[in-house]
Design a protein around this motif. Structure first.
Motif, short mmCIF file in Angstrom:
data_model
loop_
_atom_site.label_atom_id
_atom_site.label_comp_id
_atom_site.label_asym_id
_atom_site.label_seq_id
_atom_site.Cartn_x
_atom_site.Cartn_y
_atom_site.Cartn_z
N ASN A 1 -5.18 -2.84 2.05
CA ASN A 1 -4.20 -3.64 2.79
C ASN A 1 -4.16 -5.07 2.27
O ASN A 1 -3.49 -5.92 2.84
N ARG B 1 -9.83 -3.21 14.76
CA ARG B 1 -9.88 -2.72 13.37
C ARG B 1 -10.44 -1.31 13.31
O ARG B 1 -10.12 -0.55 12.40
N ARG C 1 0.84 -1.20 0.00
CA ARG C 1 0.00 0.00 0.00
C ARG C 1 0.88 1.25 0.00
O ARG C 1 0.69 2.16 -0.83
N ARG D 1 -6.45 5.14 12.29
CA ARG D 1 -5.01 5.35 12.09
C ARG D 1 -4.67 5.49 10.61
O ARG D 1 -3.95 6.41 10.20
N ARG E 1 -7.60 0.86 13.84
CA ARG E 1 -6.76 0.81 12.64
C ARG E 1 -7.38 1.68 11.53
O ARG E 1 -6.66 2.37 10.81
N ASP F 1 -12.98 -8.27 15.32
CA ASP F 1 -11.79 -7.67 15.89
C ASP F 1 -11.99 -6.16 16.01
O ASP F 1 -11.77 -5.40 15.07
P1 ATP Z 1 1.69 -0.37 9.18
O1 ATP Z 1 2.72 -1.49 9.26
O2 ATP Z 1 2.04 0.75 8.29
O3 ATP Z 1 1.21 0.04 10.51
P2 ATP Z 1 0.10 -2.43 8.03
O4 ATP Z 1 -1.13 -2.36 7.17
O5 ATP Z 1 1.29 -3.10 7.43
O6 ATP Z 1 0.40 -0.97 8.48
P3 ATP Z 1 0.34 -4.40 10.09
O7 ATP Z 1 -0.19 -4.35 11.47
O8 ATP Z 1 1.80 -4.45 9.85
O9 ATP Z 1 -0.30 -3.14 9.37
O10 ATP Z 1 -0.37 -5.63 9.39
C1 ATP Z 1 0.02 -6.13 8.13
C2 ATP Z 1 -1.20 -6.54 7.34
O11 ATP Z 1 -1.89 -7.57 8.04
C3 ATP Z 1 -2.24 -5.45 7.14
O12 ATP Z 1 -1.95 -4.66 6.03
C4 ATP Z 1 -3.49 -6.26 6.94
O13 ATP Z 1 -3.56 -6.79 5.65
C5 ATP Z 1 -3.28 -7.41 7.91
N1 ATP Z 1 -3.85 -7.13 9.24
C6 ATP Z 1 -3.20 -6.62 10.31
N2 ATP Z 1 -4.01 -6.50 11.36
C7 ATP Z 1 -5.20 -6.95 10.97
C8 ATP Z 1 -6.46 -7.11 11.59
N3 ATP Z 1 -6.64 -6.74 12.86
N4 ATP Z 1 -7.48 -7.63 10.88
C9 ATP Z 1 -7.30 -8.01 9.61
N5 ATP Z 1 -6.14 -7.88 8.95
C10 ATP Z 1 -5.11 -7.36 9.61
#
Ligand code: ATP
Ligand code: MG
Length: 436
Positions: A155, A197, A49, A203, A200, A194
């Motif tokens: 994501n 989310r 992303r 954020r 998130r 969850d």
């Molecule tokens: P960043 O690392 O910039 O904070 P990110 O999108 O990479 O953002 P991460 O927490 O590293 O967030 O999670 C990696 C990926 O895992 C997310 O992009 C998403 O696809 C998935 N993911 C993370 N947390 C959740 C969740 N609570 N529910 C569903 N999918 C999730």
């Protein structure tokens, strides 16, 4: 062909511009290692992303069809972490690559009233609470199911170095181009599964400057309370991401806008533009400053931010006392606030102790006597305490002009400092106890 792959829209390199040159060496190593062992492996999530948006990815996440134990066996410096959501951390020097196995659909039959025990988590690969919250999520599946289990469409984009292709299962690229955050599937259900989310969503909306689509936004107010059912340790981790990601001001504004601040903090903050009390202004100033620091590549101290965020609550306690608080009273009130906040989100001791030191220093920094000045100046939290004092003054609090005094004191040389100190009494005036 990898099962589930036929569900993807394959976007060629010419349309998205990402290539292996954009991927860190460590992530490339992980992809290579997994492929060599006969597994499918993709870079996925926030890094894809961010690359598409021309941002610098914070870290790289990899998704694979290999199970955690198999991943563990391929990479020497790796370990399986998490019980409820097992993933593998592969370490390359200072970089950690998070490797997740494709998640699949659950049969919602294991319903729990309370969090499952360690033993239960070991035996079950799927469990839910009665409200629909996912308690254990270790059901593995195909790549298309994995995409459907991710949070937002932007994501859920997978990148493969094999032909530099992008795989899109949920129209994520179109949403990204429209700068729109859209939750995958039924928003209510996904937030119930969850509740973190919701945090998130806020954020990412703040960080990316995206708008939220209808349902993604609509249920934030209605379901916000559910966030309280998430573990307080996880909430603390999320809180740190909310505050230390460089967009704390906007994040915090959105949290208040949707009333989600109530689920995270022991204080009810007023809307951003209604913050009239100095303590509330201080919160906004602190968040703004920390965003500037991060933009300049400087570090921010979580303890300082927490000290600022909880300052209004501390002021409420201090306001109940008669007259100006003394050190002992400050100490007691600080303890109360930390205990209260710990019910919402855990605060590791190493952090709360520093926040308390910053608060306690405020009393001494305001005192006009030599002993206090020397004590503060030699204190290891002096800088943080002084910065906090300046924030208080900027937010309109009357600190007896001591912020400016300390600025001059630090600018001066030894001789001038002695002169400044000579204006002060040697010892703090103590109230003598009258002998009976
Ligand atoms: P960043 O690392 O910039 O904070 P990110 O999108 O990479 O953002 P991460 O927490 O590293 O967030 O999670 C990696 C990926 O895992 C997310 O992009 C998403 O696809 C998935 N993911 C993370 N947390 C959740 C969740 N609570 N529910 C569903 N999918 C999730
Ligand atoms: Mg990430």
């Amino acid at each position: 062909m990898l099962p589930g792959l036929q569900q993807a829209t394959v976007i060629p390199h010419t349309e998205h511009g990402i290539s292996s040159d954009h991927i860190s060496d460590a992530a490339l190593e992980v992809l290579k290692g997994l492929r060599r062992a006969g597994h499918a492996a993709y870079v996925v999530g926030g890094c894809v992303r961010d690359l598409l948006l021309g941002l610098h990815p914070k870290d790289f996440d990899v998704a694979t069809d290999a199970h955690p134990e198999q991943v563990r066996r391929i990479f020497r410096r790796s370990r399986i972490i998490g019980r409820r959501f097992r993933i593998v951390h592969v370490r390359f020097g200072r970089e950690i690559i998070e490797v997740t196995t494709f998640r699949g659909h659950h049969e919602q039959e294991n319903r729990f009233r309370q969090a499952p025990t360690r033993e239960q988590s070991r035996q079950l690969d799927s469990a839910h609470s009665h409200s629909g919250m996912t308690l254990i999520d270790n059901v593995y599946g195909n790549i298309d199911e994995d995409a459907g289990r991710r949070d937002f469409t932007v994501n859920a984009l997978y990148f493969t170095t094999d032909g530099n292709q992008l795989l899109d299962f949920h129209n994520g690229l179109e949403d990204l181009r429209q700068r729109r955050l859209r939750i995958i599937g039924d928003a209510r259900e996904r937030y119930r599964e969850d509740p973190v989310r919701m945090l998130r969503a806020v954020r990412f909306a703040a960080k990316l400057g995206f708008s939220m689509d209808g349902a993604t936004e609509q249920y934030l107010r209605e379901l916000g309370q559910l966030i309280e059912s998430a573990s307080s340790a996880r909430l603390f981790d999320e809180l740190m991401k909310l505050l230390c990601g460089g967009h704390a001001s906007e994040t915090f504004r959105l949290l208040r806008h949707y009333g989600l601040d109530q689920t995270l903090f022991c204080y009810r903050y007023p809307e951003a533009d209604a913050a009239a009390a100095p303590a509330d202004k201080l919160v906004n100033l602190a968040l703004g400053n920390s965003d500037h620091r991060i933009a300049k590549g400087l570090r921010v101290t979580p303890a300082f931010l927490l000290a600022a965020l909880l300052w209004p609550r501390l002021q409420q306690y201090l306001g109940q006392l008669d007259g100006t608080p003394n050190l002992m009273q400050m100490h007691d009130c600080a303890e109360k606030v930390v205990v209260e906040q710990s019910r919402q989100t855990t605060i590791p001791r190493r952090i709360s102790n520093v926040s308390k030191e910053i608060w306690e220093l405020q009393i001494r920094l305001e005192r006009k006597d030599r002993r206090s000045v020397n004590f503060c100046f030699e204190h290891q939290r002096f800088r943080a305490g002084y910065d906090f004092l300046l924030l208080r003054e900027q937010s309109g609090e009357d600190c007896g002009g001591m912020g400016e005094w300390w600025t001059t004191f630090q600018d001066f040389d030894e001789g001038q400092r002695i002169h400044m100190l000579e204006q002060f009494s040697a010892r703090p005036k103590r109230r003598r106890r009258r002998r009976r």
